[in-house]
Design a protein around this motif. Structure first.
Motif, mmCIF file in Angstrom:
data_model
loop_
_atom_site.group_PDB
_atom_site.id
_atom_site.type_symbol
_atom_site.label_atom_id
_atom_site.label_comp_id
_atom_site.label_asym_id
_atom_site.label_seq_id
_atom_site.Cartn_x
_atom_site.Cartn_y
_atom_site.Cartn_z
ATOM 1 N N GLY A 184 16.432 57.085 77.377
ATOM 2 C CA GLY A 184 16.532 57.910 76.178
ATOM 3 C C GLY A 184 17.983 58.281 75.952
ATOM 4 N N LYS A 194 16.382 63.467 73.810
ATOM 5 C CA LYS A 194 15.632 62.937 74.957
ATOM 6 C C LYS A 194 16.486 62.075 75.887
ATOM 7 C CE LYS A 194 12.863 59.238 72.649
ATOM 8 N NZ LYS A 194 13.297 58.054 73.382
ATOM 9 N N LEU A 206 14.114 66.073 75.923
ATOM 10 C CA LEU A 206 13.132 65.797 74.876
ATOM 11 C C LEU A 206 13.851 65.732 73.541
ATOM 12 C CD1 LEU A 206 12.803 68.714 73.298
ATOM 13 C CD2 LEU A 206 11.184 69.203 75.124
ATOM 14 N N ILE A 254 9.101 62.798 74.152
ATOM 15 C CA ILE A 254 9.724 62.615 75.456
ATOM 16 C C ILE A 254 9.866 61.121 75.736
ATOM 17 C CG2 ILE A 254 8.891 64.808 76.391
ATOM 18 C CD1 ILE A 254 6.633 63.278 77.768
ATOM 19 N N PRO A 255 10.720 60.738 76.692
ATOM 20 C CA PRO A 255 10.839 59.314 77.024
ATOM 21 C C PRO A 255 9.556 58.778 77.651
ATOM 22 C CG PRO A 255 12.732 60.562 77.841
ATOM 23 C CD PRO A 255 11.697 61.563 77.417
ATOM 24 N N ASP A 305 17.533 68.948 75.043
ATOM 25 C CA ASP A 305 17.589 67.487 74.985
ATOM 26 C C ASP A 305 18.036 66.871 76.307
ATOM 27 O OD1 ASP A 305 20.125 68.572 74.537
ATOM 28 O OD2 ASP A 305 20.818 66.829 73.408
ATOM 29 N N GLY A 327 12.244 67.649 79.096
ATOM 30 C CA GLY A 327 11.182 66.762 79.567
ATOM 31 C C GLY A 327 10.790 66.976 81.012
ATOM 32 N N ALA A 375 8.965 55.960 72.977
ATOM 33 C CA ALA A 375 8.846 57.406 72.835
ATOM 34 C C ALA A 375 7.386 57.805 73.040
ATOM 35 C CB ALA A 375 9.316 57.844 71.454
#
Length: 589
Positions: A48, A55, A73, A87-88, A111, A115, A473
């Motif tokens: 990401g 993310k 995220l 999220i990745p 970011d 996540g 994603a």
């Protein structure tokens, strides 16, 4: 004209040199570490943050070990109705979880850490981050009833953390949140540097200037690969200091005659500190409204990153008892989020605070791309309530946390990398960053540009793109993670655009005929009372479609649904130009 050579004398202690540029230039760079890893390779895989903003997640991998830098995220775009966050895809990591030696976090923005709760439900590995970043992660995990994994701990700039075949050393950088670091990563093939998000602020609020000396020392040691923030690679010059924002805010405090309300990112603790100090200077009490703002202030005061030296902090429910000229409020909503404190106050829906004419509202942030309409709507609503609104670049109440072109060029010159991978930015940002690398003498074939899922293979003597892995994603909607895909999003977009038409009917199995209906119900398509003729004709078309079904096939629900859907879809598009979602419902008696 040949570019001047860069480099210098051999480092003490012997060792070998590697040519830093192609051609006859005599420039060479020390790569003693790289010589130790001859024959091995390190793989870099971004999951990401490349080709997008948000993310951020980077994987570094050898044959035996793997580390992760950041786990962030992103917030959904307009094309993702109903989605909370993105999220990745952790599939690549889950397949290799036995090799994971640690998760290293550069700073505490969503970011980059947002996540983590989702990742830890799939994988357990120690988390290494500075005190503030780890404190924010711990609070986030508490909300999800999770705990930090075993062996997780706070780290300090200059400390070395061994993670399998990697040795990771944080170094201090400036950003829009305290305790931000980049990482120098010693690998079997050489020294890698990941800058994290950074700028070079010469007058930071906390007095902690980025570690120029250590960056230059890495450059002298020999940086094999540099992964550098690309966010502001389009912006000329140098990003302004956060102290400039303090001066603009001080002018607001001098001029305001009523209450002052300041909307900012909750994590921007340097800006929050300036508001605390100004409140004390101008003898105002300060309240905090908004869950994320309240959490950030609580954690930052607890860990010593935010100081209420003037004792100005007061509960939000007490500000109603104070004269307007003695009140300042810190609140969420700088991006116009519909459920944020500022957006609800602007529409009169915030119970803790009712706006009154004479209030001064400061929006101390620039809109994130995609949020412009939300911010403009909030500003309009604030003006309707008689507020004085301070916003926009001309007001000077916001500066970026990312370095502009000259700061990126300085990072390149300090570290003098052999290979360069621009990271953290949309594709055009990566290209502009690559152009900066070329401008300081890094040759084209030493610059690698990729996107999420690109596999970079780095050896002691080469760097190349080897292919791609799955790096999509994953959408989070409520408690569901990954259960909203392209098909669901397509249906949501169609429902939002053209609505739904439900066709209900009752089928008698033995008589092989429809004994009741079809009845039509619409939502978001047309108003039934005003479109009775259209719906009556649509019902006739549905009856004709049913009559056209073979008697032998009438008991097959799929045949009935397909016939009704096809007939009504064609008819409604011809009459209205719309394509509502058509849902035939069959009950059997």
């Amino acid at each position: 004209m040949r570019r001047p050579c860069r480099g210098g004398a051999a480092p003490p202690g012997g060792g070998r040199f590697a040519r830093g540029t192609d051609g006859p230039c005599s420039t060479r760079r020390w790569t003693g570490i790289a010589a130790q890893g001859k024959g091995s390779a390190v793989t870099i895989v971004p999951l990401g943050g490349l080709g997008e903003i948000g993310k951020n997640m980077m994987v570094l991998e050898t044959e035996q070990d793997l580390i992760v830098i950041d786990a962030g995220l992103a917030f959904p775009g307009d094309d993702m109705p109903g989605v909370d966050v993105v999220i990745p895809d952790y599939g690549y990591l889950i397949e290799r979880k036995q090799k994971l030696r640690g998760i290293f976090l550069t700073h505490g923005h969503e970011d980059h850490i947002g996540g983590i709760p989702y990742l830890l439900k799939e994988i357990q590995a120690p988390i290494y981050a500075t005190r503030l970043t780890l404190g924010l992660v711990e609070r986030k995990l508490e909300e999800d009833k999770l705990a930090l994994p075993p062996r997780s701990r706070a780290v300090r700039p200059g400390e070395r953390i061994r993670a399998g075949s990697f040795t990771v050393e944080p170094f201090l950088v400036n950003h829009s949140i305290p305790d931000s670091v980049g990482f120098a990563i010693r690998t079997p093939v050489g020294l890698f540097i990941h800058t994290g998000d950074f700028k070079f602020d010469q007058t930071p609020i906390d007095g902690r200037v980025a570690d120029y000396q250590r960056l230059a020392a890495y450059g002298a040691e020999g940086v094999h690969v540099l992964m550098m923030d690309s966010t502001n690679a389009e912006r000329p010059g140098v990003t302004g200091s956060e102290r400039q924002v303090g001066e603009a805010l001080a002018n607001v405090f001098r001029q305001a005659r009523g209450r002052i309300l300041i909307a900012s990112f909750a994590s921007h603790l340097h800006r929050l500190q300036q508001v605390f100090d100004l409140a004390a200077q101008f003898k105002r009490r300060l309240a905090v409204i908004g869950r994320s703002m309240e959490n950030a202030v609580e954690v930052a005061i607890k860990l010593g990153y935010l100081r209420d030296t003037g004792g100005v902090l007061t509960p939000a429910d007490k500000i109603g008892d104070l004269a307007p000229e003695r009140v300042v409020v810190l609140m969420t909503g700088s991006q116009g989020e519909p459920l944020s404190a500022l957006a609800r106050a602007a529409t009169g829906e915030l119970r803790k605070l009712e706006l009154i004419p004479g209030d001064t509202v400061v929006i101390a942030a620039n809109p994130i791309p995609g949020n412009e309409k939300l911010v403009q709507r909030t500003i309009d609503n604030l003006f309707r309530r008689g507020c004085q609104v301070v916003y926009g670049p001309h007001a000077g109440v916001h500066v970026s946390g990312h370095g502009s072109r000259e700061e990126l060029r300085l990072m390149l010159n300090l570290t003098r990398p052999r290979f360069f991978i621009p990271v953290h930015g949309e594709y055009r940002h990566l290209l502009h960053n690559a152009e900066l690398a070329r401008s300081v003498g890094i040759p084209d074939n030493h610059i690698l540009i990729g996107e999420n899922g690109t596999v970079f293979e780095i050896t002691a003597s080469s760097a190349r793109i080897r292919g791609k892995v799955a790096a999509g994603a994953v959408m989070v909607d409520g408690l569901g993670v990954g259960d909203v895909g392209n098909v669901v999003l397509r249906d949501r977009r169609q429902l939002a655009q053209d609505g739904v038409l439900i066709v209900a009917m009752v089928l008698h199995r033995e008589q092989r005929k429809v004994v009741s209906g079809p009845d039509l119900i619409t939502r978001g398509f047309v108003y039934m009372r005003e479109s009775e003729d259209l719906l009556a004709e649509a019902r006739e078309r549905a009856v004709q479609a049913l009559n056209g079904i073979d008697e032998q096939d009438i008991t097959e629900w799929s045949n009935i649904k397909a016939a009704v859907r096809d007939a009504l879809g064609k008819f409604l598009y011809e009459r209205t130009g719309r394509r509502p979602v058509i849902l035939p419902i069959v009950l059997e008696v």
